[in-house]
Design a protein around this motif. Structure first.
Motif, mmCIF file in Angstrom:
data_model
loop_
_atom_site.group_PDB
_atom_site.id
_atom_site.type_symbol
_atom_site.label_atom_id
_atom_site.label_comp_id
_atom_site.label_asym_id
_atom_site.label_seq_id
_atom_site.Cartn_x
_atom_site.Cartn_y
_atom_site.Cartn_z
ATOM 1 N N UNK A 1 -42.744 -68.104 46.791
ATOM 2 C CA UNK A 1 -43.889 -68.160 46.091
ATOM 3 C C UNK A 1 -43.671 -67.987 44.900
ATOM 4 N N UNK A 2 -43.096 -66.854 44.595
ATOM 5 C CA UNK A 2 -42.633 -66.095 43.173
ATOM 6 C C UNK A 2 -42.059 -67.264 42.424
ATOM 7 N N UNK A 3 -40.816 -67.897 43.074
ATOM 8 C CA UNK A 3 -40.064 -68.630 42.361
ATOM 9 C C UNK A 3 -40.978 -69.856 41.934
ATOM 10 N N UNK A 4 -41.730 -70.377 42.806
ATOM 11 C CA UNK A 4 -42.649 -71.661 42.595
ATOM 12 C C UNK A 4 -43.537 -71.415 41.139
ATOM 13 N N UNK B 1 -44.716 -71.938 35.668
ATOM 14 C CA UNK B 1 -45.267 -71.220 34.387
ATOM 15 C C UNK B 1 -44.378 -71.459 33.218
ATOM 16 N N UNK B 2 -43.277 -71.234 33.616
ATOM 17 C CA UNK B 2 -42.035 -71.216 32.550
ATOM 18 C C UNK B 2 -42.041 -72.837 31.880
ATOM 19 N N UNK B 3 -41.863 -73.837 32.811
ATOM 20 C CA UNK B 3 -41.515 -75.278 32.514
ATOM 21 C C UNK B 3 -42.969 -75.563 31.721
ATOM 22 N N UNK B 4 -43.949 -75.389 32.292
ATOM 23 C CA UNK B 4 -45.340 -75.956 31.668
ATOM 24 C C UNK B 4 -46.058 -75.443 30.508
ATOM 25 N N UNK B 5 -45.908 -73.844 30.484
ATOM 26 C CA UNK B 5 -46.397 -73.144 29.482
ATOM 27 C C UNK B 5 -45.435 -72.625 28.325
ATOM 28 N N UNK B 6 -44.196 -72.369 28.696
ATOM 29 C CA UNK B 6 -43.258 -71.801 27.878
ATOM 30 C C UNK B 6 -42.427 -72.989 27.448
ATOM 31 N N UNK B 7 -42.354 -74.097 28.027
ATOM 32 C CA UNK B 7 -41.397 -75.342 27.457
ATOM 33 C C UNK B 7 -40.004 -74.921 27.756
ATOM 34 N N UNK B 8 -39.616 -73.961 28.918
ATOM 35 C CA UNK B 8 -38.472 -73.870 29.406
ATOM 36 C C UNK B 8 -37.825 -75.163 30.222
ATOM 37 N N UNK B 9 -36.235 -75.205 30.242
ATOM 38 C CA UNK B 9 -35.744 -76.286 31.035
ATOM 39 C C UNK B 9 -35.323 -75.451 32.248
ATOM 40 N N UNK B 10 -34.754 -76.477 33.278
ATOM 41 C CA UNK B 10 -34.417 -75.928 34.652
ATOM 42 C C UNK B 10 -33.280 -74.885 34.638
ATOM 43 N N UNK B 11 -32.393 -75.119 33.523
ATOM 44 C CA UNK B 11 -31.263 -74.225 33.539
ATOM 45 C C UNK B 11 -31.660 -72.811 32.824
ATOM 46 N N UNK B 12 -32.626 -72.563 32.191
ATOM 47 C CA UNK B 12 -33.088 -71.616 31.870
ATOM 48 C C UNK B 12 -33.700 -70.589 32.739
ATOM 49 N N UNK B 13 -34.526 -71.437 33.497
ATOM 50 C CA UNK B 13 -35.317 -71.047 34.890
ATOM 51 C C UNK B 13 -34.684 -70.376 35.544
ATOM 52 N N UNK B 14 -33.688 -71.337 36.102
ATOM 53 C CA UNK B 14 -32.771 -71.031 37.076
ATOM 54 C C UNK B 14 -31.886 -69.533 36.770
ATOM 55 N N UNK B 15 -31.625 -69.578 35.597
ATOM 56 C CA UNK B 15 -30.804 -68.364 35.257
ATOM 57 C C UNK B 15 -31.560 -66.991 35.342
ATOM 58 N N UNK B 16 -32.784 -67.185 34.825
ATOM 59 C CA UNK B 16 -33.636 -66.007 34.801
ATOM 60 C C UNK B 16 -34.087 -65.472 36.428
ATOM 61 N N UNK B 17 -34.379 -66.576 37.170
ATOM 62 C CA UNK B 17 -34.667 -66.321 38.651
ATOM 63 C C UNK B 17 -33.331 -65.739 39.328
ATOM 64 N N UNK B 18 -32.124 -66.119 38.819
ATOM 65 C CA UNK B 18 -30.922 -65.600 39.466
ATOM 66 C C UNK B 18 -30.844 -64.106 38.886
ATOM 67 N N UNK B 19 -31.183 -63.729 37.870
ATOM 68 C CA UNK B 19 -31.091 -62.420 37.021
ATOM 69 C C UNK B 19 -32.047 -61.618 38.092
ATOM 70 N N UNK B 20 -32.929 -62.150 38.447
ATOM 71 C CA UNK B 20 -33.934 -61.246 39.220
ATOM 72 C C UNK B 20 -33.467 -61.371 40.693
ATOM 73 N N UNK B 21 -32.406 -61.658 40.947
ATOM 74 C CA UNK B 21 -31.750 -61.698 42.351
ATOM 75 C C UNK B 21 -32.456 -62.185 43.516
ATOM 76 N N UNK B 22 -33.120 -63.443 43.236
ATOM 77 C CA UNK B 22 -33.976 -64.049 44.019
ATOM 78 C C UNK B 22 -32.817 -65.109 44.891
ATOM 79 N N UNK B 23 -33.426 -65.439 46.164
ATOM 80 C CA UNK B 23 -32.320 -66.311 47.051
ATOM 81 C C UNK B 23 -32.211 -67.481 46.317
#
Length: 138
Positions: free
Chosen positions: A53-56, A61-83
């Protein structure tokens, strides 16, 4: 311990948070390692925290409202130690047409720039090079 648990529940109820963020907050509130482990287990059990739920939500939010790409989103989620599977599921579920529309919109912010400047800007935002080439017709 009950006070910390109630604070953590309220923190999670107010907005979507991952276990990593809750753990950091509990440290700030002065919790000890054993307390943190017990509270995180309780929050998971009571569905206050949920990795998928958190990853979704984060991806959307980051893609739609911040204009981030998948690579940056993935990197930030990995930083938060999510599966990894929860991260990939969230990235895969984001609509491809909407993603390209957002990439085009973000690229349009650099009107008057050279294609190298636009490409560099989009790479810094975490967009994939192949899509950048496709959108700005390199």
């Amino acid at each position: 311990m009950d006070e910390l648990r109630h604070k953590a529940e309220a923190y999670c109820a107010a907005a979507e948070h991952c276990p990593f963020e809750v753990k950091e907050k509990l440290y700030q509130w002065g919790a000890e390692e054993k307390q943190i482990a017990a509270i995180l287990a309780h929050l998971q059990e009571a569905n206050y925290t949920n990795a998928e739920r958190y990853c979704a939500a984060f991806t959307n939010d980051k893609i739609k409202y911040q204009g981030w790409g998948r690579i940056k989103v993935k990197m930030m989620l990995q930083y938060k130690r999510l599966p990894e599977d929860a991260i990939q599921k969230a990235l895969d579920s984001f609509d491809e047409i909407e993603y390209k529309r957002i990439l085009t919109k973000v690229a349009s912010k650099k009107k008057g720039a050279t294609w190298e400047q636009v490409a560099r800007f989009l790479i810094q935002r975490g967009f994939e090079y192949d899509l950048i080439r496709e959108i700005i017709k390199l």
